[in-house]
Design a protein around this motif. Structure first.
Motif, PDB file in Angstrom:
ATOM      1  N   ASN A  60       9.353 -42.836 -73.532  1.00  0.00           N
ATOM      2  CA  ASN A  60       9.203 -43.996 -72.668  1.00  0.00           C
ATOM      3  C   ASN A  60       9.654 -45.192 -73.501  1.00  0.00           C
ATOM      4  O   ASN A  60      10.098 -45.017 -74.639  1.00  0.00           O
TER       5      ASN A  60
ATOM      6  N   HIS B 258       4.674 -40.039 -71.785  1.00  0.00           N
ATOM      7  CA  HIS B 258       5.904 -39.597 -71.133  1.00  0.00           C
ATOM      8  C   HIS B 258       5.817 -39.626 -69.602  1.00  0.00           C
ATOM      9  O   HIS B 258       4.742 -39.579 -69.026  1.00  0.00           O
ATOM     10  N   LYS B 259       6.991 -39.701 -69.013  1.00  0.00           N
ATOM     11  CA  LYS B 259       7.134 -39.643 -67.565  1.00  0.00           C
ATOM     12  C   LYS B 259       7.098 -38.178 -67.154  1.00  0.00           C
ATOM     13  O   LYS B 259       7.610 -37.310 -67.847  1.00  0.00           O
TER      14      LYS B 259
ATOM     15  N   ASP C 205       3.333 -38.316 -62.711  1.00  0.00           N
ATOM     16  CA  ASP C 205       3.233 -39.678 -63.228  1.00  0.00           C
ATOM     17  C   ASP C 205       4.640 -40.171 -63.570  1.00  0.00           C
ATOM     18  O   ASP C 205       5.028 -40.218 -64.737  1.00  0.00           O
ATOM     19  N   PRO C 206       5.439 -40.520 -62.542  1.00  0.00           N
ATOM     20  CA  PRO C 206       6.858 -40.794 -62.770  1.00  0.00           C
ATOM     21  C   PRO C 206       7.161 -41.975 -63.692  1.00  0.00           C
ATOM     22  O   PRO C 206       8.238 -42.046 -64.270  1.00  0.00           O
ATOM     23  N   LEU C 207       6.231 -42.899 -63.859  1.00  0.00           N
ATOM     24  CA  LEU C 207       6.462 -44.031 -64.758  1.00  0.00           C
ATOM     25  C   LEU C 207       5.913 -43.796 -66.156  1.00  0.00           C
ATOM     26  O   LEU C 207       6.271 -44.511 -67.096  1.00  0.00           O
ATOM     27  N   GLY C 208       5.007 -42.824 -66.302  1.00  0.00           N
ATOM     28  CA  GLY C 208       4.354 -42.649 -67.595  1.00  0.00           C
ATOM     29  C   GLY C 208       3.628 -43.921 -67.982  1.00  0.00           C
ATOM     30  O   GLY C 208       3.186 -44.679 -67.119  1.00  0.00           O
TER      31      GLY C 208
END
Length: 176
Positions: free
Chosen positions: A48, A68-69, A73-76
Motif C-alpha cells: 500500500n 495490504h489491499k 478490503d479493497p483499499l487496505g
C-alpha cells in the motif's frame, strides 16, 4: 541509505528532503518538501502507499508500514502523515492517518485505521488501537491511550517549533 523500488514503483523524494544514510525506504513512499528521515527508520510502501507531508520528521528507529489491499478490503490501510508532524524515536505507525501538527512521543504505536486529528500530542510509550480516533487539541497517554486533558497554548505552539527545529537540523546535516 537504502532506497528501492518495489514492483516498479519508486519512492518519491524531493531535493529538499533529508534522508539519513542509515534509513530504508521501499516502494510507494512519497515524501513532502523538507521532510527529514533519521537513522534506522524503515518505511515499507510495498503493499500500500505511504505519504508524508511537508516539514515532517521521522526520527531514529521508526517503523512505518501499511496493510495490504484484498477482496474483502479493497483499499487496505495506507499510511498518511500530515504536515509539520514530529514522530519521535522508535515510533511504529501501521496503516493509520496522522493529521497536521501532531507530536508522537518516543515508542508510541499507532495501529490500522486509527485517526489522529490535527494538533494532537500522544505521550511516550502510548498505544493507539485500531480504528481509534484522537480528537484535535488533546493530550493522550497510556496503553491503550486515554484522553488526558486539553493542550495548553504553549504545547500547541510547540508543534510548529518542533517541526521547524527538525527542518533546520536536517539542513545542517545536509550542509556538513
Amino acid at each position: 541509505m537504502s532506497i528501492r523500488p518495489f514492483k516498479g514503483i519508486h519512492p518519491t523524494i524531493p531535493n529538499t528532503a533529508w534522508v539519513d544514510d542509515g534509513a530504508y525506504i521501499y516502494g510507494d513512499v512519497v515524501l513532502g518538501e523538507n521532510v527529514s528521515i533519521w537513522p534506522g527508520a524503515v518505511m515499507r510502501g510495498d503493499v500500500n502507499h505511504i505519504r508524508i507531508g511537508n516539514d515532517s520528521n521521522v526520527q531514529d528507529l521508526c517503523c512505518l508500514h501499511v496493510s495490504h489491499k484484498r477482496e474483502s478490503d479493497p483499499l487496505g490501510a495506507p499510511l498518511i502523515i500530515g504536515e509539520r508532524v514530529t514522530i519521535g524515536h522508535q515510533v511504529t505507525l501501521h496503516g493509520c492517518t496522522i493529521g497536521d501538527e501532531c507530536l508522537l512521543g518516543i515508542g508510541t504505536i499507532v495501529l490500522d485505521r486509527a485517526i489522529i486529528e490535527p494538533r494532537v500530542m500522544v505521550g511516550a510509550g502510548s498505544l493507539v488501537p485500531p480504528g481509534k480516533v484522537l480528537k484535535s487539541g488533546w493530550l493522550y497517554l497510556g496503553r491503550p491511550v486515554k484522553e488526558v486533558r486539553p493542550l495548553t497554548e504553549e504545547e500547541l505552539a510547540h508543534f510548529a517549533y518542533s517541526a521547524q527545529h527538525y527542518v533546520r537540523l536536517a539542513q545542517a546535516y545536509r550542509e556538513s
